[in-house]
Motif scaffolding. Structure first.
Motif, PDB file in Angstrom:
ATOM      1  N   SER A  89       0.814  -1.226   0.000  1.00  0.00           N
ATOM      2  CA  SER A  89       0.000   0.000   0.000  1.00  0.00           C
ATOM      3  C   SER A  89       0.839   1.263   0.000  1.00  0.00           C
ATOM      4  O   SER A  89       0.336   2.347  -0.305  1.00  0.00           O
ATOM      5  CB  SER A  89      -0.927   0.006   1.217  1.00  0.00           C
ATOM      6  OG  SER A  89      -0.163  -0.030   2.425  1.00  0.00           O
ATOM      7  N   ASP A 145      -1.356  -4.802   4.876  1.00  0.00           N
ATOM      8  CA  ASP A 145      -2.475  -4.053   5.436  1.00  0.00           C
ATOM      9  C   ASP A 145      -3.501  -3.661   4.366  1.00  0.00           C
ATOM     10  O   ASP A 145      -4.301  -2.746   4.566  1.00  0.00           O
ATOM     11  CB  ASP A 145      -1.969  -2.799   6.152  1.00  0.00           C
ATOM     12  CG  ASP A 145      -1.209  -1.852   5.210  1.00  0.00           C
ATOM     13  OD1 ASP A 145      -1.175  -2.099   3.986  1.00  0.00           O
ATOM     14  OD2 ASP A 145      -0.648  -0.847   5.698  1.00  0.00           O
ATOM     15  N   LEU A 146      -3.487  -4.343   3.225  1.00  0.00           N
ATOM     16  CA  LEU A 146      -4.371  -3.987   2.114  1.00  0.00           C
ATOM     17  C   LEU A 146      -5.845  -4.187   2.458  1.00  0.00           C
ATOM     18  O   LEU A 146      -6.233  -5.246   2.961  1.00  0.00           O
ATOM     19  CB  LEU A 146      -4.050  -4.833   0.881  1.00  0.00           C
ATOM     20  CG  LEU A 146      -2.807  -4.487   0.059  1.00  0.00           C
ATOM     21  CD1 LEU A 146      -2.658  -5.475  -1.082  1.00  0.00           C
ATOM     22  CD2 LEU A 146      -2.884  -3.067  -0.473  1.00  0.00           C
ATOM     23  N   THR A 147      -6.659  -3.187   2.167  1.00  0.00           N
ATOM     24  CA  THR A 147      -8.109  -3.348   2.153  1.00  0.00           C
ATOM     25  C   THR A 147      -8.529  -3.694   0.732  1.00  0.00           C
ATOM     26  O   THR A 147      -7.730  -3.572  -0.216  1.00  0.00           O
ATOM     27  CB  THR A 147      -8.810  -2.057   2.591  1.00  0.00           C
ATOM     28  OG1 THR A 147      -8.484  -1.022   1.626  1.00  0.00           O
ATOM     29  CG2 THR A 147      -8.346  -1.615   3.969  1.00  0.00           C
ATOM     30  N   THR A 148      -9.761  -4.114   0.550  1.00  0.00           N
ATOM     31  CA  THR A 148     -10.227  -4.423  -0.809  1.00  0.00           C
ATOM     32  C   THR A 148     -10.144  -3.194  -1.702  1.00  0.00           C
ATOM     33  O   THR A 148      -9.704  -3.265  -2.848  1.00  0.00           O
ATOM     34  CB  THR A 148     -11.679  -4.941  -0.769  1.00  0.00           C
ATOM     35  OG1 THR A 148     -11.742  -6.108   0.059  1.00  0.00           O
ATOM     36  CG2 THR A 148     -12.168  -5.284  -2.164  1.00  0.00           C
ATOM     37  N   GLU A 149     -10.534  -2.048  -1.163  1.00  0.00           N
ATOM     38  CA  GLU A 149     -10.508  -0.813  -1.946  1.00  0.00           C
ATOM     39  C   GLU A 149      -9.077  -0.444  -2.336  1.00  0.00           C
ATOM     40  O   GLU A 149      -8.818  -0.035  -3.477  1.00  0.00           O
ATOM     41  CB  GLU A 149     -11.141   0.334  -1.147  1.00  0.00           C
ATOM     42  CG  GLU A 149     -12.635   0.193  -0.892  1.00  0.00           C
ATOM     43  CD  GLU A 149     -12.953  -0.850   0.156  1.00  0.00           C
ATOM     44  OE1 GLU A 149     -14.111  -1.320   0.186  1.00  0.00           O
ATOM     45  OE2 GLU A 149     -12.048  -1.190   0.967  1.00  0.00           O
ATOM     46  N   LYS A 150      -8.137  -0.603  -1.398  1.00  0.00           N
ATOM     47  CA  LYS A 150      -6.748  -0.267  -1.691  1.00  0.00           C
ATOM     48  C   LYS A 150      -6.144  -1.259  -2.675  1.00  0.00           C
ATOM     49  O   LYS A 150      -5.318  -0.886  -3.513  1.00  0.00           O
ATOM     50  CB  LYS A 150      -5.927  -0.262  -0.395  1.00  0.00           C
ATOM     51  CG  LYS A 150      -4.495   0.218  -0.579  1.00  0.00           C
ATOM     52  CD  LYS A 150      -4.444   1.665  -1.081  1.00  0.00           C
ATOM     53  CE  LYS A 150      -3.010   2.136  -1.237  1.00  0.00           C
ATOM     54  NZ  LYS A 150      -2.938   3.527  -1.755  1.00  0.00           N
ATOM     55  N   GLN A 151      -6.575  -2.512  -2.600  1.00  0.00           N
ATOM     56  CA  GLN A 151      -6.084  -3.517  -3.543  1.00  0.00           C
ATOM     57  C   GLN A 151      -6.500  -3.161  -4.956  1.00  0.00           C
ATOM     58  O   GLN A 151      -5.701  -3.247  -5.894  1.00  0.00           O
ATOM     59  CB  GLN A 151      -6.629  -4.894  -3.167  1.00  0.00           C
ATOM     60  CG  GLN A 151      -6.186  -6.014  -4.109  1.00  0.00           C
ATOM     61  CD  GLN A 151      -6.622  -7.379  -3.614  1.00  0.00           C
ATOM     62  OE1 GLN A 151      -6.774  -7.593  -2.416  1.00  0.00           O
ATOM     63  NE2 GLN A 151      -6.827  -8.301  -4.533  1.00  0.00           N
TER      64      GLN A 151
END
Length: 271
Positions: free
Chosen positions: A81, A107-113
């Protein structure tokens, strides 16, 4: 042979008969994907093509650990990220070269991925264990393809998707497919294993790296659209390139030794 069932299903893509997948069943047939078939398009140039070959920006923030000699690398002490555009390009090149790159404790969220992978181009987001997003389509492609970044040729046969070789009779096609499947899964010197954990991320080059897994898993996968497979007749295999580079290096060493010898001879004659 026009009366045969297989001859009644001709691919509009190649003009060859369609070979039904051996695992084709009514459940798959009746599945209605939420997304329509995409129209053909040419994706932008691979971001790895813009990367520094030495990957200085990426390796300034990440520790590289190669898992085997030929495939698989772990990058430690780094968060995906936090990578810059330049570092993401260099990561793409590393994935092209090593086949698959792993990360832990991300620490990736789906949105950040999704945001991260949009750096590479349009993406597909899907969940493991859920039905396909789009209906299956019949396509034909070369069994050996050229990698657009490395220039290496690679076997383009994934037993999970390839149903046969259109130019061969079914018996010949089945035997060749069986052989190639065995060849792929027997190549222990080009295998890497990975143990999944919460926060693990794997980035692999789906153009040349087939993957399998055992047991249950659940995660979020992002796929970047790629170019249509092609074969450049002049492309080299990994072994051919290695042999050529070793030969070129040997010739350079011989030339350097010859130059040193000439220099010593001239100095001796002057003394």
């Amino acid at each position: 042979m026009a009366h045969l069932q297989t001859r009644r299903h001709i691919s509009p893509d190649s003009g060859f008969p369609v070979t039904l997948h051996p695992k084709f069943n009514a459940k798959i047939k009746d599945h209605v994907p939420p997304d329509p078939i995409r129209e053909p398009f040419t994706p932008p140039k691979d971001r790895a093509s813009f990367a520094d070959k030495e990957k200085k920006a990426l390796f300034s923030v990440a520790k590289r650990v190669d898992l085997t000699e030929s495939i698989g690398t772990v990058l430690e002490n780094v968060q995906l990220s936090q990578l810059s555009g330049q570092q993401l390009d260099e990561l793409a090149l590393l994935v092209n070269e090593r086949g698959v790159v792993f990360f832990r404790d991300q620490d990736l969220t789906t949105e950040k991925q999704v945001e991260l992978f949009e750096h590479y181009d349009d993406t597909i987001l899907d969940l493991w264990g859920v039905g396909p997003n789009r209906p299956p389509i019949d396509t034909h492609h070369p069994a050996v393809r050229t990698h657009p970044v490395t220039g290496l040729k690679a076997l383009n046969v994934n037993p999970g998707f390839v149903t046969g070789f259109a130019e061969l009779k079914k018996l010949e096609s089945d035997k060749l497919l069986d052989f190639l499947s065995y060849h792929i899964h027997a190549a222990d010197d080009h295998y890497v294993r990975w143990k999944w954990a919460v926060g693990s991320v794997a980035m692999w080059d789906n153009r040349v790296i087939p993957g399998t897994y055992k047991g249950a898993r659940r995660g979020i996968r992002t796929t970047v659209f790629g170019e249509k497979p092609y074969l450049n007749p002049t492309s080299e295999s990994r072994l051919e390139r290695q042999s050529r580079e070793e030969s070129e290096t040997q010739k350079e060493h011989e030339k350097d030794n010859e130059d040193i010898g000439m220099g010593q001879k001239l100095r001796l004659e002057r003394t």
